[in-house]
Design a protein around this motif. Structure first.
Motif, PDB file in Angstrom:
ATOM      1  N   ALA A 141      47.387  16.148  -9.812  1.00 46.14           N
ATOM      2  CA  ALA A 141      46.956  16.286 -11.201  1.00 46.14           C
ATOM      3  C   ALA A 141      45.705  15.447 -11.390  1.00 46.14           C
ATOM      4  O   ALA A 141      45.531  14.407 -10.739  1.00 46.14           O
ATOM      5  CB  ALA A 141      48.041  15.828 -12.175  1.00 46.14           C
ATOM      6  N   GLN A 142      44.823  15.873 -12.268  1.00 45.23           N
ATOM      7  CA  GLN A 142      43.636  15.084 -12.578  1.00 45.23           C
ATOM      8  C   GLN A 142      43.120  15.474 -13.951  1.00 45.23           C
ATOM      9  O   GLN A 142      43.368  16.579 -14.438  1.00 45.23           O
ATOM     10  CB  GLN A 142      42.551  15.264 -11.517  1.00 45.23           C
ATOM     11  N   GLY A 143      42.414  14.539 -14.588  1.00 47.88           N
ATOM     12  CA  GLY A 143      41.849  14.802 -15.900  1.00 47.88           C
ATOM     13  C   GLY A 143      41.866  13.563 -16.774  1.00 47.88           C
ATOM     14  O   GLY A 143      42.067  12.432 -16.307  1.00 47.88           O
ATOM     15  N   ASN A 144      41.680  13.776 -18.071  1.00 40.67           N
ATOM     16  CA  ASN A 144      41.757  12.703 -19.041  1.00 40.67           C
ATOM     17  C   ASN A 144      43.230  12.383 -19.305  1.00 40.67           C
ATOM     18  O   ASN A 144      44.031  13.298 -19.508  1.00 40.67           O
ATOM     19  CB  ASN A 144      41.063  13.134 -20.335  1.00 40.67           C
ATOM     20  N   PRO A 145      43.620  11.098 -19.291  1.00 38.75           N
ATOM     21  CA  PRO A 145      45.030  10.766 -19.498  1.00 38.75           C
ATOM     22  C   PRO A 145      45.628  11.373 -20.766  1.00 38.75           C
ATOM     23  O   PRO A 145      46.767  11.855 -20.748  1.00 38.75           O
ATOM     24  CB  PRO A 145      45.020   9.233 -19.561  1.00 38.75           C
ATOM     25  N   LEU A 146      44.868  11.373 -21.861  1.00 41.69           N
ATOM     26  CA  LEU A 146      45.379  11.929 -23.117  1.00 41.69           C
ATOM     27  C   LEU A 146      45.629  13.429 -22.995  1.00 41.69           C
ATOM     28  O   LEU A 146      46.624  13.946 -23.517  1.00 41.69           O
ATOM     29  CB  LEU A 146      44.416  11.634 -24.262  1.00 41.69           C
ATOM     30  N   ASP A 147      44.728  14.130 -22.307  1.00 39.56           N
ATOM     31  CA  ASP A 147      44.910  15.569 -22.114  1.00 39.56           C
ATOM     32  C   ASP A 147      46.143  15.855 -21.257  1.00 39.56           C
ATOM     33  O   ASP A 147      46.891  16.809 -21.525  1.00 39.56           O
ATOM     34  CB  ASP A 147      43.669  16.174 -21.448  1.00 39.56           C
ATOM     35  N   LEU A 148      46.349  15.040 -20.229  1.00 36.25           N
ATOM     36  CA  LEU A 148      47.513  15.236 -19.368  1.00 36.25           C
ATOM     37  C   LEU A 148      48.813  14.996 -20.135  1.00 36.25           C
ATOM     38  O   LEU A 148      49.796  15.727 -19.952  1.00 36.25           O
ATOM     39  CB  LEU A 148      47.428  14.302 -18.156  1.00 36.25           C
ATOM     40  N   VAL A 149      48.790  13.989 -21.007  1.00 36.51           N
ATOM     41  CA  VAL A 149      49.973  13.708 -21.825  1.00 36.51           C
ATOM     42  C   VAL A 149      50.217  14.846 -22.811  1.00 36.51           C
ATOM     43  O   VAL A 149      51.354  15.304 -23.000  1.00 36.51           O
ATOM     44  CB  VAL A 149      49.822  12.367 -22.569  1.00 36.51           C
ATOM     45  N   ASN A 150      49.148  15.335 -23.431  1.00 32.21           N
ATOM     46  CA  ASN A 150      49.289  16.418 -24.409  1.00 32.21           C
ATOM     47  C   ASN A 150      49.871  17.684 -23.776  1.00 32.21           C
ATOM     48  O   ASN A 150      50.555  18.470 -24.443  1.00 32.21           O
ATOM     49  CB  ASN A 150      47.931  16.727 -25.046  1.00 32.21           C
ATOM     50  N   ALA A 151      49.615  17.877 -22.480  1.00 31.92           N
ATOM     51  CA  ALA A 151      50.110  19.079 -21.798  1.00 31.92           C
ATOM     52  C   ALA A 151      51.626  19.094 -21.680  1.00 31.92           C
ATOM     53  O   ALA A 151      52.230  20.169 -21.545  1.00 31.92           O
ATOM     54  CB  ALA A 151      49.474  19.184 -20.410  1.00 31.92           C
ATOM     55  N   VAL A 152      52.265  17.912 -21.732  1.00 32.99           N
ATOM     56  CA  VAL A 152      53.732  17.873 -21.652  1.00 32.99           C
ATOM     57  C   VAL A 152      54.372  17.451 -22.969  1.00 32.99           C
ATOM     58  O   VAL A 152      55.590  17.314 -23.053  1.00 32.99           O
ATOM     59  CB  VAL A 152      54.217  16.942 -20.514  1.00 32.99           C
ATOM     60  N   GLN A 153      53.538  17.261 -23.995  1.00 30.94           N
ATOM     61  CA  GLN A 153      54.086  16.869 -25.301  1.00 30.94           C
ATOM     62  C   GLN A 153      55.024  17.952 -25.817  1.00 30.94           C
ATOM     63  O   GLN A 153      54.725  19.147 -25.765  1.00 30.94           O
ATOM     64  CB  GLN A 153      52.938  16.635 -26.288  1.00 30.94           C
ATOM     65  N   GLY A 154      56.178  17.542 -26.306  1.00 29.31           N
ATOM     66  CA  GLY A 154      57.179  18.489 -26.783  1.00 29.31           C
ATOM     67  C   GLY A 154      58.097  19.010 -25.700  1.00 29.31           C
ATOM     68  O   GLY A 154      59.003  19.809 -25.982  1.00 29.31           O
ATOM     69  N   LYS A 155      57.880  18.571 -24.456  1.00 27.79           N
ATOM     70  CA  LYS A 155      58.690  19.048 -23.339  1.00 27.79           C
ATOM     71  C   LYS A 155      59.529  17.937 -22.706  1.00 27.79           C
ATOM     72  O   LYS A 155      60.186  18.167 -21.692  1.00 27.79           O
ATOM     73  CB  LYS A 155      57.796  19.683 -22.265  1.00 27.79           C
ATOM     74  N   ILE A 156      59.500  16.746 -23.289  1.00 25.77           N
ATOM     75  CA  ILE A 156      60.242  15.616 -22.739  1.00 25.77           C
ATOM     76  C   ILE A 156      61.457  15.351 -23.617  1.00 25.77           C
ATOM     77  O   ILE A 156      61.337  15.182 -24.836  1.00 25.77           O
ATOM     78  CB  ILE A 156      59.364  14.352 -22.649  1.00 25.77           C
TER      79      ILE A 156
ATOM     80  N   VAL B 151      64.181  14.257 -19.245  1.00 26.55           N
ATOM     81  CA  VAL B 151      64.220  15.591 -18.664  1.00 26.55           C
ATOM     82  C   VAL B 151      62.996  16.369 -19.122  1.00 26.55           C
ATOM     83  O   VAL B 151      62.598  16.293 -20.291  1.00 26.55           O
ATOM     84  CB  VAL B 151      65.512  16.327 -19.087  1.00 26.55           C
ATOM     85  N   LEU B 152      62.389  17.103 -18.196  1.00 24.47           N
ATOM     86  CA  LEU B 152      61.271  17.985 -18.531  1.00 24.47           C
ATOM     87  C   LEU B 152      61.802  19.386 -18.752  1.00 24.47           C
ATOM     88  O   LEU B 152      62.423  19.980 -17.863  1.00 24.47           O
ATOM     89  CB  LEU B 152      60.243  17.981 -17.397  1.00 24.47           C
TER      90      LEU B 152
ATOM     91  N   GLU C 192      67.714  14.435 -27.226  1.00 25.53           N
ATOM     92  CA  GLU C 192      66.764  14.118 -28.291  1.00 25.53           C
ATOM     93  C   GLU C 192      65.348  14.196 -27.725  1.00 25.53           C
ATOM     94  O   GLU C 192      65.092  13.746 -26.602  1.00 25.53           O
ATOM     95  CB  GLU C 192      67.051  12.709 -28.815  1.00 25.53           C
ATOM     96  N   GLN C 193      64.439  14.773 -28.504  1.00 23.93           N
ATOM     97  CA  GLN C 193      63.068  14.868 -28.028  1.00 23.93           C
ATOM     98  C   GLN C 193      62.435  13.476 -27.970  1.00 23.93           C
ATOM     99  O   GLN C 193      62.634  12.643 -28.845  1.00 23.93           O
ATOM    100  CB  GLN C 193      62.237  15.777 -28.926  1.00 23.93           C
ATOM    101  N   SER C 194      61.656  13.246 -26.912  1.00 22.87           N
ATOM    102  CA  SER C 194      60.991  11.959 -26.710  1.00 22.87           C
ATOM    103  C   SER C 194      59.483  12.167 -26.719  1.00 22.87           C
ATOM    104  O   SER C 194      58.981  13.147 -26.155  1.00 22.87           O
ATOM    105  CB  SER C 194      61.428  11.346 -25.373  1.00 22.87           C
ATOM    106  N   LYS C 195      58.773  11.264 -27.355  1.00 26.44           N
ATOM    107  CA  LYS C 195      57.315  11.343 -27.343  1.00 26.44           C
ATOM    108  C   LYS C 195      56.809  11.136 -25.923  1.00 26.44           C
ATOM    109  O   LYS C 195      57.151  10.151 -25.263  1.00 26.44           O
ATOM    110  CB  LYS C 195      56.715  10.291 -28.270  1.00 26.44           C
ATOM    111  N   ALA C 196      56.015  12.067 -25.434  1.00 27.57           N
ATOM    112  CA  ALA C 196      55.538  12.010 -24.055  1.00 27.57           C
ATOM    113  C   ALA C 196      54.566  10.859 -23.852  1.00 27.57           C
ATOM    114  O   ALA C 196      53.788  10.508 -24.740  1.00 27.57           O
ATOM    115  CB  ALA C 196      54.874  13.329 -23.670  1.00 27.57           C
ATOM    116  N   THR C 197      54.609  10.285 -22.667  1.00 23.05           N
ATOM    117  CA  THR C 197      53.687   9.226 -22.266  1.00 23.05           C
ATOM    118  C   THR C 197      53.090   9.572 -20.908  1.00 23.05           C
ATOM    119  O   THR C 197      53.532  10.518 -20.237  1.00 23.05           O
ATOM    120  CB  THR C 197      54.415   7.874 -22.160  1.00 23.05           C
ATOM    121  N   LEU C 198      52.112   8.780 -20.487  1.00 18.18           N
ATOM    122  CA  LEU C 198      51.524   8.994 -19.164  1.00 18.18           C
ATOM    123  C   LEU C 198      52.561   8.763 -18.071  1.00 18.18           C
ATOM    124  O   LEU C 198      52.499   9.394 -17.012  1.00 18.18           O
ATOM    125  CB  LEU C 198      50.327   8.065 -18.962  1.00 18.18           C
TER     126      LEU C 198
END
Length: 295
Positions: free
Chosen positions: A213-228, A261-262, A272-278
């Motif tokens: 994986a590569q990119g901006n950390p915020l973009d990578l986090v946003n890609a899994v937001q709502g899935k954790i 869990v992803l 319970e949904q968890s706010k995604a982090t790096l």
């Protein structure tokens, strides 16, 4: 100036394929290379730092072919390896003078000004005349970055710089790295997610020698937001949950086991949904690949 790595490979005589077709473009500023121990980070850093040969591929630093023009690279390189020795009976002040001389800073006055500036910047001025053998781990790391900054380098590589440091020393080291100019390529190689999250605008995750994986950390986090999704379970239930869900990490919370869990949707009402982090991004990439290893 950017560092461009293309199709880079390295296999050691024991058969370990440490670098597998790595492709990265690293711009000026702080770049985080994140991965577990044994992922290939140090092998990649040593190759970029001209300390070992690659089997194939290319590395370009601006107009310099890194693999062919090692001496040119070394003139503009600052390198802090994961482990480095010091002369225990030499003071930091004398050692930095010696290193500056080796890097071609021949004028005594210029060398003196540079050494004193670096000792001040790294908060070592008060202990400049103490022997390096008396330094704590954090002080040695700060000395390491001081020597890496000699000669106004255009490429700085720091390999696991905060491993083993106490929290206060880590903060000091973060502040020091963040002050390095924007006209320098700075590669921070680490397995500590927080270091990359705090310091880097660009990053890559490496696992088993491959960039996953590569990119901006915020973009990578946003890609899994709502899935954790998270849930506290009994330790004895872990194997069952791992069989039924994509468990990417587990944490001890007040003595209880919490799993992350992803999943694109809520696994069941008990999660319970968890706010995604790096950290979630990191573990989701690393765990999936480690689980697919042949037994």
């Amino acid at each position: 100036m950017s560092l461009v790595i293309q199709d880079l490979n390295k296999t050691y005589p024991n058969g370990v394929h440490a670098i597998k077709n790595v492709n990265l473009t690293i711009p000026n500023g702080m770049f985080g290379l994140l991965g577990p121990n044994g992922a290939g980070k140090s092998s990649l850093m040593r190759t970029i730092a001209t300390l070992q040969e690659a089997d194939s591929g290319s590395i370009q630093l601006g107009e310099i072919d890194v693999l062919k023009n090692k001496e040119e690279v070394r003139k503009i390189l600052g390198y802090l390896p994961q482990e480095f020795g010091v002369y225990p009976k030499v003071s930091a002040y004398k050692m930095l003078h010696h290193i500056a001389s080796l890097k071609g800073i021949s004028k005594k006055g210029e060398r003196k000004d540079l050494v004193e500036s670096l000792l001040t910047k790294t908060n070592l001025w008060q202990v400049r005349n103490k022997n390096l053998g008396t330094y704590s781990g954090g002080m040695k790391q700060r000395f390491g970055i001081a020597q890496a900054l000699i000669g106004d380098p255009r490429l700085i590589i720091v390999d696991e710089p905060t491993a083993g440091l106490d929290p206060a020393e880590r903060v000091r080291f973060h502040n020091l790295l963040s002050e390095i100019g924007e006209n320098t390529v700075v590669i921070l190689s680490t397995h500590i997610v927080e270091d990359v999250s705090n310091l880097c605008h660009n990053m890559a995750i490496i696992c088993l020698g491959e960039v996953v994986a590569q990119g901006n950390p915020l973009d990578l986090v946003n890609a899994v937001q709502g899935k954790i999704w998270k849930k506290i379970i009994k330790r004895s239930e872990l194997e069952q949950y791992q069989a039924e869900h994509q468990v990417i990490s587990l944490h001890l919370i007040a003595g209880e086991t919490m799993i992350h869990v992803l999943s694109d949707s809520q696994p069941d009402d008990s999660f319970e949904q968890s706010k995604a982090t790096l950290e979630d991004v990191y573990f989701s990439e690393i765990t999936s690949r480690m689980q697919n290893l042949p037994v």
